[in-house]
Design an enzyme around this catalytic site. Sequence first.
Site, mmCIF file in Angstrom:
data_model
loop_
_atom_site.group_PDB
_atom_site.id
_atom_site.type_symbol
_atom_site.label_atom_id
_atom_site.label_comp_id
_atom_site.label_asym_id
_atom_site.label_seq_id
_atom_site.Cartn_x
_atom_site.Cartn_y
_atom_site.Cartn_z
ATOM 1 N NE ARG A 88 -4.567 -0.271 2.500
ATOM 2 C CZ ARG A 88 -5.272 -1.343 2.363
ATOM 3 N NH1 ARG A 88 -4.611 -2.586 2.318
ATOM 4 N NH2 ARG A 88 -6.481 -1.101 2.454
ATOM 5 N NE ARG A 161 -13.567 -4.104 7.322
ATOM 6 C CZ ARG A 161 -12.831 -4.038 6.032
ATOM 7 N NH1 ARG A 161 -12.700 -4.979 5.338
ATOM 8 N NH2 ARG A 161 -12.138 -3.022 5.751
HETATM 9 P P1 AP5 Z 1 -8.449 -3.717 4.195
HETATM 10 O O1 AP5 Z 1 -9.328 -4.836 4.771
HETATM 11 O O2 AP5 Z 1 -7.536 -4.087 3.141
HETATM 12 O O3 AP5 Z 1 -9.566 -2.750 3.488
HETATM 13 P P2 AP5 Z 1 -9.674 -2.192 2.072
HETATM 14 O O4 AP5 Z 1 -8.612 -1.870 1.241
HETATM 15 O O5 AP5 Z 1 -10.128 -1.008 2.565
HETATM 16 O O6 AP5 Z 1 -10.342 -2.862 1.293
HETATM 17 P P3 AP5 Z 1 -11.597 -3.807 1.655
HETATM 18 O O7 AP5 Z 1 -11.413 -5.081 2.056
HETATM 19 O O8 AP5 Z 1 -12.553 -2.759 2.658
HETATM 20 O O9 AP5 Z 1 -12.497 -3.588 0.140
HETATM 21 P P4 AP5 Z 1 -12.252 -4.837 -0.949
HETATM 22 O O10 AP5 Z 1 -11.852 -4.156 -2.214
HETATM 23 O O11 AP5 Z 1 -11.780 -6.042 -0.514
HETATM 24 O O12 AP5 Z 1 -13.833 -5.091 -1.433
HETATM 25 P P5 AP5 Z 1 -15.004 -6.216 -1.081
HETATM 26 O O13 AP5 Z 1 -14.768 -7.134 -2.021
HETATM 27 O O14 AP5 Z 1 -15.259 -6.432 0.607
HETATM 28 O O15 AP5 Z 1 -7.720 -2.682 5.326
HETATM 29 C C1 AP5 Z 1 -8.564 -2.387 6.213
HETATM 30 C C2 AP5 Z 1 -7.477 -1.468 7.091
HETATM 31 O O16 AP5 Z 1 -6.318 -2.404 7.596
HETATM 32 C C3 AP5 Z 1 -6.714 -0.434 6.520
HETATM 33 O O17 AP5 Z 1 -7.779 0.706 6.425
HETATM 34 C C4 AP5 Z 1 -5.566 -0.020 7.019
HETATM 35 O O18 AP5 Z 1 -5.609 0.331 8.462
HETATM 36 C C5 AP5 Z 1 -4.953 -1.640 7.587
HETATM 37 N N1 AP5 Z 1 -4.216 -2.147 6.479
HETATM 38 C C6 AP5 Z 1 -4.599 -3.279 5.602
HETATM 39 N N2 AP5 Z 1 -3.455 -3.451 4.823
HETATM 40 C C7 AP5 Z 1 -2.569 -2.583 5.207
HETATM 41 C C8 AP5 Z 1 -1.365 -2.193 4.452
HETATM 42 N N3 AP5 Z 1 -0.441 -3.002 3.634
HETATM 43 N N4 AP5 Z 1 -0.518 -1.498 5.047
HETATM 44 C C9 AP5 Z 1 -0.932 -0.416 6.295
HETATM 45 N N5 AP5 Z 1 -2.284 -0.654 6.515
HETATM 46 C C10 AP5 Z 1 -2.955 -1.700 5.954
HETATM 47 O O19 AP5 Z 1 -16.385 -5.352 -1.571
HETATM 48 C C11 AP5 Z 1 -16.835 -4.429 -0.722
HETATM 49 C C12 AP5 Z 1 -18.513 -4.349 -0.765
HETATM 50 O O20 AP5 Z 1 -18.989 -4.122 -2.073
HETATM 51 C C13 AP5 Z 1 -18.789 -5.617 -0.255
HETATM 52 O O21 AP5 Z 1 -20.158 -5.434 0.599
HETATM 53 C C14 AP5 Z 1 -19.266 -6.479 -1.622
HETATM 54 O O22 AP5 Z 1 -20.430 -7.412 -1.390
HETATM 55 C C15 AP5 Z 1 -19.730 -5.178 -2.380
HETATM 56 N N6 AP5 Z 1 -19.287 -5.607 -3.953
HETATM 57 C C16 AP5 Z 1 -18.055 -6.118 -4.411
HETATM 58 N N7 AP5 Z 1 -17.982 -6.185 -5.741
HETATM 59 C C17 AP5 Z 1 -19.389 -5.662 -6.048
HETATM 60 C C18 AP5 Z 1 -19.783 -5.652 -7.403
HETATM 61 N N8 AP5 Z 1 -19.223 -5.785 -8.438
HETATM 62 N N9 AP5 Z 1 -20.969 -4.897 -7.568
HETATM 63 C C19 AP5 Z 1 -21.700 -4.691 -6.363
HETATM 64 N N10 AP5 Z 1 -21.245 -4.684 -4.951
HETATM 65 C C20 AP5 Z 1 -20.229 -5.136 -4.769
#
Ligand code: AP5
Length: 214
Positions: A88, A161
């Site tokens: 990241r 979450r």
């Molecule tokens: P992390 O858990 O990595 O969160 P994020 O990157 O913010 O990503 P998400 O898991 O929130 O989203 P995603 O892209 O996987 O989407 P999803 O498939 O769930 O990180 C959380 C925290 O941890 C960070 O803020 C930081 O503090 C820390 N952290 C983690 N890694 C780090 C690093 N490397 N360095 C520093 N800090 C770090 O989909 C989202 C929603 O949309 C779901 O409800 C899903 O059902 C829906 N959805 C998905 N696809 C579609 C579609 N095509 N159409 C409609 N709805 C959809």
Amino acid sequence: INLIFLGPPGAGKGTQSAKIIDEYKVVQISTGDLLRAAVKAGSELGKEAKVYMDGGQLVPDRLIIDMMKERFQSDDCKNGFILDGFPRTTAQAEALDSMLVNDLKTSITHIISLEVDDEVVVTRNTGRRVCPKCGATYHIKFNPPKTGGVCNNDGETLVHRDDDREETIRKRLAVYHQTTALLKDYYGKSGKFHELNGDDTTDNVFAAIKKILD
Ligand code: AP5
Ligand code: ZN
């Protein structure tokens, strides 16, 4: 396949990873999931990380890099992996480069950036519900569970979450644009970089990913 998934929070990285691991038999390594497990376990790492996560800020690089070094020691990485949420920052990307050369003796085969607008991100994350037992992800509108509020796989009550409140999502988005989005330049010239529209149905996005991977 050794894939890096880039894209804003809620772009669908986790949703697409679940489909890729089924089809291609690789492992998903999500730093977010690893951190949430550490928080749940109450470890030192978890205690330190929670403050940053709840504030929508990045957890410090040294913690993430150590955690990933340990994760990569596991044998299950040898048949391919998806990095979901890592790297990241540029420091993390450089650390990954050195782990690939020195420890893993392999290289990244694909980098896919899922592009989704900020307002879509907010709608997706505020409506996201997850299973605390098996990790399955749902959306109250776009992908609701079969029975109200419980996981299709195991009947667990789904949870919202802590960092999926709108205010925190907007902070996570700002961090993404300021820091993580710069990695598109870092990887852009590698010849392995692909940008994909993530604002489409889950199946259409997966079809586009498969075209890249096959
Ligand atoms: P992390 O858990 O990595 O969160 P994020 O990157 O913010 O990503 P998400 O898991 O929130 O989203 P995603 O892209 O996987 O989407 P999803 O498939 O769930 O990180 C959380 C925290 O941890 C960070 O803020 C930081 O503090 C820390 N952290 C983690 N890694 C780090 C690093 N490397 N360095 C520093 N800090 C770090 O989909 C989202 C929603 O949309 C779901 O409800 C899903 O059902 C829906 N959805 C998905 N696809 C579609 C579609 N095509 N159409 C409609 N709805 C959809
Ligand atoms: Zn479940």
